[in-house]
Scaffold this motif. Sequence first.
Motif, mmCIF file in Angstrom:
data_model
loop_
_atom_site.group_PDB
_atom_site.id
_atom_site.type_symbol
_atom_site.label_atom_id
_atom_site.label_comp_id
_atom_site.label_asym_id
_atom_site.label_seq_id
_atom_site.Cartn_x
_atom_site.Cartn_y
_atom_site.Cartn_z
ATOM 1 N N LEU A 57 -27.014 -12.437 -8.247
ATOM 2 C CA LEU A 57 -26.212 -11.663 -7.303
ATOM 3 C C LEU A 57 -25.639 -12.553 -6.211
ATOM 4 C CD1 LEU A 57 -28.190 -8.331 -7.017
ATOM 5 C CD2 LEU A 57 -25.910 -8.721 -7.966
ATOM 6 N N ASP A 58 -26.404 -13.539 -5.825
ATOM 7 C CA ASP A 58 -25.900 -14.482 -4.829
ATOM 8 C C ASP A 58 -24.668 -15.211 -5.368
ATOM 9 O OD1 ASP A 58 -28.759 -16.645 -5.480
ATOM 10 O OD2 ASP A 58 -27.429 -15.537 -6.803
ATOM 11 N N GLY A 59 -24.715 -15.537 -6.653
ATOM 12 C CA GLY A 59 -23.562 -16.167 -7.282
ATOM 13 C C GLY A 59 -22.327 -15.297 -7.161
ATOM 14 N N VAL A 60 -22.520 -13.993 -7.300
ATOM 15 C CA VAL A 60 -21.394 -13.078 -7.189
ATOM 16 C C VAL A 60 -20.817 -13.096 -5.782
ATOM 17 C CG1 VAL A 60 -20.721 -10.678 -7.265
ATOM 18 C CG2 VAL A 60 -22.234 -11.599 -9.007
ATOM 19 N N ALA A 61 -21.704 -13.049 -4.815
ATOM 20 C CA ALA A 61 -21.250 -13.081 -3.432
ATOM 21 C C ALA A 61 -20.400 -14.323 -3.181
ATOM 22 C CB ALA A 61 -22.452 -13.069 -2.481
ATOM 23 N N LEU A 62 -20.889 -15.430 -3.645
ATOM 24 C CA LEU A 62 -20.145 -16.682 -3.530
ATOM 25 C C LEU A 62 -18.805 -16.592 -4.241
ATOM 26 C CD1 LEU A 62 -22.790 -19.483 -4.058
ATOM 27 C CD2 LEU A 62 -21.175 -19.267 -2.158
ATOM 28 N N ALA A 63 -18.843 -16.016 -5.442
ATOM 29 C CA ALA A 63 -17.624 -15.928 -6.237
ATOM 30 C C ALA A 63 -16.580 -15.079 -5.528
ATOM 31 C CB ALA A 63 -17.937 -15.355 -7.614
ATOM 32 N N VAL A 64 -17.019 -13.947 -5.007
ATOM 33 C CA VAL A 64 -16.081 -13.070 -4.315
ATOM 34 C C VAL A 64 -15.539 -13.785 -3.082
ATOM 35 C CG1 VAL A 64 -15.860 -10.909 -3.058
ATOM 36 C CG2 VAL A 64 -17.122 -10.977 -5.203
ATOM 37 N N ALA A 65 -16.414 -14.488 -2.398
ATOM 38 C CA ALA A 65 -15.961 -15.264 -1.252
ATOM 39 C C ALA A 65 -14.988 -16.354 -1.689
ATOM 40 C CB ALA A 65 -17.165 -15.897 -0.546
ATOM 41 N N SER A 66 -15.143 -16.796 -2.925
ATOM 42 C CA SER A 66 -14.299 -17.881 -3.426
ATOM 43 C C SER A 66 -12.985 -17.389 -4.016
ATOM 44 C CB SER A 66 -15.043 -18.673 -4.502
ATOM 45 O OG SER A 66 -16.249 -19.193 -3.984
ATOM 46 N N GLY A 67 -12.828 -16.079 -4.084
ATOM 47 C CA GLY A 67 -11.537 -15.588 -4.539
ATOM 48 C C GLY A 67 -11.567 -14.633 -5.710
ATOM 49 N N ALA A 68 -12.736 -14.346 -6.270
ATOM 50 C CA ALA A 68 -12.795 -13.390 -7.364
ATOM 51 C C ALA A 68 -12.496 -12.002 -6.830
ATOM 52 C CB ALA A 68 -14.165 -13.419 -8.032
ATOM 53 N N ARG A 69 -11.864 -11.196 -7.650
ATOM 54 C CA ARG A 69 -11.506 -9.854 -7.209
ATOM 55 C C ARG A 69 -12.704 -8.923 -7.286
ATOM 56 N NH1 ARG A 69 -5.941 -9.500 -6.483
ATOM 57 N NH2 ARG A 69 -5.209 -11.648 -6.529
ATOM 58 N N GLY A 70 -13.662 -9.259 -8.092
ATOM 59 C CA GLY A 70 -14.809 -8.385 -8.221
ATOM 60 C C GLY A 70 -15.691 -8.884 -9.331
ATOM 61 N N TYR A 71 -16.634 -8.049 -9.718
ATOM 62 C CA TYR A 71 -17.505 -8.509 -10.786
ATOM 63 C C TYR A 71 -17.985 -7.333 -11.614
ATOM 64 C CZ TYR A 71 -21.423 -6.791 -8.033
ATOM 65 O OH TYR A 71 -22.284 -5.999 -7.352
ATOM 66 N N LEU A 72 -18.448 -7.666 -12.762
ATOM 67 C CA LEU A 72 -19.021 -6.676 -13.654
ATOM 68 C C LEU A 72 -20.348 -7.206 -14.137
ATOM 69 C CD1 LEU A 72 -16.083 -5.640 -15.973
ATOM 70 C CD2 LEU A 72 -17.562 -4.090 -14.690
#
Lengths: 203, 203
Positions: free
Chosen positions: A87-102
């Motif tokens: 989940l931390d990876g997701v937070a980072l990813a969203v902060a890095s520009g991802a629109r969201g996650y599944l």
Amino acid sequence: MTSILVCDDSPLARETLRRAVATVPGVDRVTTASSGEEVLRRWTADRADLVLMDVRMPGLGGVETVRRLVSSDPTARVVMLTMAEDLDGVALAVASGARGYLHKDASRAELRATVSQALADPTWRLAPRRLRPAEVGSAPTLTAREIQVLEGMSHGRSNAEIGRDLFLSEDTVKTHARRLFKKLGASDRAHAVALGFRWGLVR
Amino acid sequence: MTSILVCDDSPLARETLRRAVATVPGVDRVTTASSGEEVLRRWTADRADLVLMDVRMPGLGGVETVRRLVSSDPTARVVMLTMAEDLDGVALAVASGARGYLHKDASRAELRATVSQALADPTWRLAPRRLRPAEVGSAPTLTAREIQVLEGMSHGRSNAEIGRDLFLSEDTVKTHARRLFKKLGASDRAHAVALGFRWGLVR
DNA sequence: ACGAGCGTCACCCGAAAGCGTTACGCCCCG
DNA sequence: CGGGGCGTAACGCTTTCGGGTGACGCTCGT
């Protein structure tokens, strides 16, 4: 012409995702990549309207890939695929520009709905949410012994031969075989070997 | 520090080549790539003293890869690997900057000799020649039926089930199985599936 | 015209594989 | 402390596989 790029290092997950998003209305091209490096390399020549990217990958990894991709092309739209663990990876990813996650265990329907949504609305961002049924799945985790037995099978060794190789009784090899079959969902050793290759467990 | 880069899309041929050249005196690093694109991408970061490259590859293909590689780095030394079929490809490759070529059915000794020669003499160019014994080998050619049976095996189907799928008797499936085992050099269906994956015959 | 390779089918038979089940020691997690 | 996963091993039982062999028609190339 709407295209989607699926990036996952597991061939099996890649295929599953590819097939799932191919059925989304309006999507007429699905390309795949097996690494973040490959996505970055191909991006200029081979742009896509939406990228589905696994978080956990060897090499660059999903998060760093998204960071680089979005910084080089701010219009790139990325949805991360993840598991409960990172989940931390997701937070980072969203902060890095991802629109969201599944979550990888999102249902096929949820996956398709999310893709449709992301394609329809260029400004769309997914609110964090969790989804249930196992649809895409992640690579089964085999123990070291089970991998060894699976590798023996992939080299055409019989259970007795594998036993001699590993200093085990044939019966023990059979036990490992039965357990790895169950984990992989394999019906026999040939199937298990195939799944091993598709999951990248053996080469 | 002498390094060699082996580029071939067939995992099995790649491994065979890798092992063969690893035994050449003075060679202390052998890297592999499965596509021309990969070679070009990694070249600056991951240079090699000699490249062994298959002519026939999906994507860029060996000839075009050599052309691009040599034009970007004229010091790059490439030896093409080819089969009898594509002699014209070899001519093109040599014209594009390859130092020479080897037939894939060159003996291990000839392969090693050629590699040694190419490494020892930076200006070396191989005079066209033909070599005999099957050492590296090319992917076995299975018939359509045999591929179908192999695919069935890779999906965990029994001979009887494959027969029902293909509207054949179980005995016929067994015949196809026996023949494809012999072609692949497989000892059983699990081995055959593994070899199918390694040769890229099934996915 | 012949052999070779392919596709189809069949029968026999021994050797594996696969399944269910039990068991025991180990270790880790809750 | 108990349950669960793992590694090891064994036994019985049924199913499947793989090899050997033979056969027939087709097509292709020599």
